[in-house]
Design a protein around this motif. Sequence first.
Motif, short mmCIF file in Angstrom:
data_model
loop_
_atom_site.label_atom_id
_atom_site.label_comp_id
_atom_site.label_asym_id
_atom_site.label_seq_id
_atom_site.Cartn_x
_atom_site.Cartn_y
_atom_site.Cartn_z
N PHE A 72 0.83 -1.20 0.00
CA PHE A 72 0.00 0.00 0.00
C PHE A 72 0.87 1.26 0.00
O PHE A 72 0.56 2.23 -0.69
N LEU A 73 1.96 1.25 0.75
CA LEU A 73 2.88 2.40 0.74
C LEU A 73 3.49 2.61 -0.64
O LEU A 73 3.66 3.75 -1.08
N ASN A 74 3.80 1.52 -1.33
CA ASN A 74 4.31 1.64 -2.70
C ASN A 74 3.27 2.28 -3.62
O ASN A 74 3.60 3.11 -4.47
N LYS A 75 2.00 1.87 -3.43
CA LYS A 75 0.92 2.47 -4.23
C LYS A 75 0.76 3.95 -3.90
O LYS A 75 0.55 4.77 -4.81
N LEU A 76 0.86 4.29 -2.64
CA LEU A 76 0.78 5.71 -2.25
C LEU A 76 1.94 6.50 -2.86
O LEU A 76 1.74 7.60 -3.37
N ASP A 77 3.14 5.95 -2.79
CA ASP A 77 4.31 6.62 -3.38
C ASP A 77 4.11 6.83 -4.88
O ASP A 77 4.43 7.90 -5.42
N ALA A 78 3.58 5.82 -5.55
CA ALA A 78 3.32 5.94 -7.00
C ALA A 78 2.27 7.01 -7.26
O ALA A 78 2.39 7.80 -8.22
N ALA A 79 1.25 7.06 -6.42
CA ALA A 79 0.19 8.07 -6.59
C ALA A 79 0.77 9.47 -6.36
O ALA A 79 0.41 10.43 -7.07
N ILE A 80 1.69 9.60 -5.41
CA ILE A 80 2.32 10.90 -5.15
C ILE A 80 3.18 11.32 -6.35
O ILE A 80 3.12 12.48 -6.78
N VAL A 81 3.94 10.39 -6.88
CA VAL A 81 4.76 10.69 -8.07
C VAL A 81 3.85 11.13 -9.22
O VAL A 81 4.12 12.14 -9.90
N GLN A 82 2.78 10.39 -9.43
CA GLN A 82 1.84 10.73 -10.52
C GLN A 82 1.22 12.11 -10.27
O GLN A 82 1.10 12.91 -11.20
N GLN A 83 0.82 12.40 -9.03
CA GLN A 83 0.21 13.69 -8.73
C GLN A 83 1.20 14.82 -8.93
O GLN A 83 0.83 15.89 -9.41
N ARG A 84 2.45 14.59 -8.61
CA ARG A 84 3.48 15.62 -8.84
C ARG A 84 3.66 15.88 -10.34
O ARG A 84 3.83 17.03 -10.75
N GLU A 85 3.61 14.82 -11.14
CA GLU A 85 3.71 14.98 -12.59
C GLU A 85 2.51 15.76 -13.13
O GLU A 85 2.66 16.63 -13.99
N ILE A 86 1.34 15.43 -12.63
CA ILE A 86 0.12 16.15 -13.03
C ILE A 86 0.24 17.62 -12.65
O ILE A 86 -0.12 18.51 -13.43
N LEU A 87 0.77 17.86 -11.47
CA LEU A 87 0.92 19.24 -11.00
C LEU A 87 1.92 20.02 -11.86
O LEU A 87 1.70 21.19 -12.17
N ILE A 88 2.99 19.37 -12.29
CA ILE A 88 3.96 20.02 -13.18
C ILE A 88 3.27 20.41 -14.49
O ILE A 88 3.42 21.55 -14.98
#
Length: 155
Positions: A72-88
């Motif tokens: 689950f932490l790996n999924k959260l980390d992936a979601a954070i990476v994806q959200q940062r990309e979306i934010l960029i």
Amino acid sequence: MSERSALETLIELAQTRADDAAKRLGALNAQNLDMEAKLVLLLQYCDEYRARFQASMQRGLTASDWRNYHEFLNKLDAAIVQQREILILMRQRVAAGQTAWQTARQTLSSYDTLDQRRVRAETLRAARYEQKQSDEHVTNSATRRDGSHSSHSSS
């Protein structure tokens, strides 16, 4: 008059474009704020979940619980990476929206400047025409006066 109508049309179009660009920029800014808020929530949730994981590890975890937490932490980390990309990408869209809005405002400002120059030129032409009419009236009055004095003097 057609020059005035064409310029008025250009000003109206430029105003509409500037207003539309401002609305788009407002919407982009709102979306950007939403994306930032989502990232903050994901980061907070991840921190909370990591703290729970640490607390559970101190109490003792089964291998399957440890694997579940870790996945689950790996999924959260992936979601954070994806959200940062979306934010960029969102910030790039906001920057493009700002550029579009500034360009539209500059165009409108240019047309307004042209219109102000046109109004000043018309005002100057009207003032010159009035001055010319006034000068001709004074000259004609003086000529009539001089002419009437000449005819009365010779009699």
